[in-house]
Design a protein around this motif. Structure first.
Motif, mmCIF file in Angstrom:
data_model
loop_
_atom_site.group_PDB
_atom_site.id
_atom_site.type_symbol
_atom_site.label_atom_id
_atom_site.label_comp_id
_atom_site.label_asym_id
_atom_site.label_seq_id
_atom_site.Cartn_x
_atom_site.Cartn_y
_atom_site.Cartn_z
ATOM 1 N N UNK A 8 71.700 53.405 17.747
ATOM 2 C CA UNK A 8 71.731 52.658 16.498
ATOM 3 C C UNK A 8 71.464 53.645 15.372
ATOM 4 N N UNK A 9 72.433 53.812 14.480
ATOM 5 C CA UNK A 9 72.275 54.700 13.329
ATOM 6 C C UNK A 9 72.124 53.861 12.066
ATOM 7 N N UNK A 10 71.042 54.147 11.302
ATOM 8 C CA UNK A 10 70.771 53.346 10.111
ATOM 9 C C UNK A 10 70.951 54.111 8.807
ATOM 10 N N UNK A 11 71.205 55.403 8.873
ATOM 11 C CA UNK A 11 71.350 56.178 7.641
ATOM 12 C C UNK A 11 72.612 55.779 6.887
ATOM 13 N N UNK A 12 72.488 55.679 5.579
ATOM 14 C CA UNK A 12 73.664 55.415 4.742
ATOM 15 C C UNK A 12 74.558 56.644 4.661
ATOM 16 N N UNK A 13 73.987 57.801 4.950
ATOM 17 C CA UNK A 13 74.754 59.045 4.920
ATOM 18 C C UNK A 13 75.479 59.277 6.226
ATOM 19 N N UNK A 14 76.648 59.890 6.121
ATOM 20 C CA UNK A 14 77.354 60.358 7.311
ATOM 21 C C UNK A 14 77.397 61.878 7.287
ATOM 22 N N UNK A 15 77.844 62.432 6.170
ATOM 23 C CA UNK A 15 77.817 63.883 5.996
ATOM 24 C C UNK A 15 76.380 64.304 5.690
ATOM 25 N N UNK A 16 75.950 65.394 6.280
ATOM 26 C CA UNK A 16 74.629 65.954 6.009
ATOM 27 C C UNK A 16 73.485 64.991 6.309
ATOM 28 N N UNK A 38 75.999 51.363 17.470
ATOM 29 C CA UNK A 38 75.981 50.477 16.308
ATOM 30 C C UNK A 38 75.692 51.344 15.100
ATOM 31 N N UNK A 39 76.642 51.452 14.207
ATOM 32 C CA UNK A 39 76.446 52.178 12.964
ATOM 33 C C UNK A 39 76.197 51.137 11.881
ATOM 34 N N UNK A 40 74.940 50.995 11.496
ATOM 35 C CA UNK A 40 74.563 49.925 10.578
ATOM 36 C C UNK A 40 75.024 50.173 9.148
ATOM 37 N N UNK A 95 62.233 54.608 0.624
ATOM 38 C CA UNK A 95 61.177 53.930 -0.143
ATOM 39 C C UNK A 95 60.033 53.476 0.764
ATOM 40 N N UNK A 96 59.613 54.377 1.646
ATOM 41 C CA UNK A 96 58.461 54.212 2.533
ATOM 42 C C UNK A 96 58.701 53.272 3.710
ATOM 43 N N UNK A 97 59.908 52.783 3.889
ATOM 44 C CA UNK A 97 60.183 51.806 4.948
ATOM 45 C C UNK A 97 61.551 52.069 5.576
ATOM 46 N N UNK A 98 61.861 51.279 6.586
ATOM 47 C CA UNK A 98 63.170 51.356 7.233
ATOM 48 C C UNK A 98 64.228 50.744 6.319
ATOM 49 N N UNK A 99 65.472 51.198 6.422
ATOM 50 C CA UNK A 99 66.552 50.580 5.644
ATOM 51 C C UNK A 99 66.673 49.085 5.957
ATOM 52 N N UNK A 100 67.112 48.331 4.976
ATOM 53 C CA UNK A 100 67.269 46.881 5.145
ATOM 54 C C UNK A 100 68.213 46.554 6.295
ATOM 55 N N UNK A 101 69.203 47.407 6.531
ATOM 56 C CA UNK A 101 70.153 47.151 7.624
ATOM 57 C C UNK A 101 69.460 47.178 8.986
ATOM 58 N N UNK A 102 68.467 48.046 9.153
ATOM 59 C CA UNK A 102 67.742 48.112 10.423
ATOM 60 C C UNK A 102 66.823 46.902 10.576
ATOM 61 N N UNK A 103 66.229 46.460 9.483
ATOM 62 C CA UNK A 103 65.413 45.233 9.515
ATOM 63 C C UNK A 103 66.296 44.048 9.897
ATOM 64 N N UNK A 104 67.492 43.966 9.333
ATOM 65 C CA UNK A 104 68.404 42.862 9.656
ATOM 66 C C UNK A 104 68.783 42.906 11.139
ATOM 67 N N UNK A 105 69.020 44.117 11.683
ATOM 68 C CA UNK A 105 69.338 44.250 13.114
ATOM 69 C C UNK A 105 68.179 43.728 13.951
ATOM 70 N N UNK A 106 66.961 44.146 13.607
ATOM 71 C CA UNK A 106 65.794 43.716 14.379
ATOM 72 C C UNK A 106 65.593 42.208 14.283
#
Length: 193
Positions: A8-16, A38-40, A95-106
């Motif tokens: 499961x990848x939650x980063x908004x970045x793909x490059x770098x 799963x690429x969130x 911002x000190x937390x997991x991305x919203x997409x990962x929270x939605x997955x959980x």
């Protein structure tokens, strides 16, 4: 050797992306027979709403077709976790937390009576016998510090659904000292088996 890996990848970045690059290295070390991904950042996991909650808390035999359709993605995500021996979750700290997409997955995976249940002694996770590897990167937040609300939350939620064997590969504080951050990541990667 891991048989089935759920990545499961939650980063908004793909490059770098630090987390994606480190997750590639973890996956190569694990050499899974099969990988589910799963690429969130590429697919939208919807937020919970009243209709979804109503469907989730309606007894299966009483659900309408519309309610079943509302829960279809949740069922699919849970099936992926069930099929996996190891979960590889790569995420930045935003911002000190997991991305919203990962929270939605959980939120879609943590379902009462399916992935956990309430007992007289408290909640019990039902997805036991699995392990998780968390790949976590940050610019200025130290992993497991008082201001890291991502890593402890992920450990807690995984344990809540029964996955208590959790290892962390971190590349934190990159903006403060990139070399030290890379050194921590290399140390953690060396411990992945």
């Amino acid at each position: 050797m891991t048989q089935t890996l759920l990545r499961i990848d939650a980063s908004a970045r793909h490059e770098n992306s630090t987390t994606r690059a480190l997750a590639d290295r973890v996956a190569a070390k694990l050499q899974p027979s099969k990988t589910l991904t799963r690429d969130l950042s590429k697919e939208t996991i919807p937020q919970l709403d009243a209709g979804w909650l109503h469907a989730a808390f309606t007894a299966d035999e009483s659900r309408t077709e519309e309610q079943r359709a509302r829960l279809a993605l949740s069922e699919e995500l849970i099936d992926e976790v069930r099929a996996a021996d190891t979960l590889l979750i790569s995420t930045p700290i935003y911002n000190f937390a997991a991305p919203a997409s990962l929270k939605a997955w959980m939120d879609m995976v943590a379902r009462a009576g399916i992935t956990f249940r309430y007992t007289e002694t408290g909640p019990e996770g039902l997805l036991t016998g699995k392990r998780a590897i968390l790949v976590i990167a940050s610019g200025g937040t130290e992993v497991d510090s008082a201001i890291d609300f991502a890593t402890p939350w992920l450990r807690h939620m995984l344990g809540f659904i029964g996955i208590t064997d959790v290892q962390v590969v971190r590349s934190d504080l990159q903006s403060l000292d990139a070399d030290a951050s890379q050194a921590r990541a290399e140390q953690d990667l060396a411990r992945v088996a």
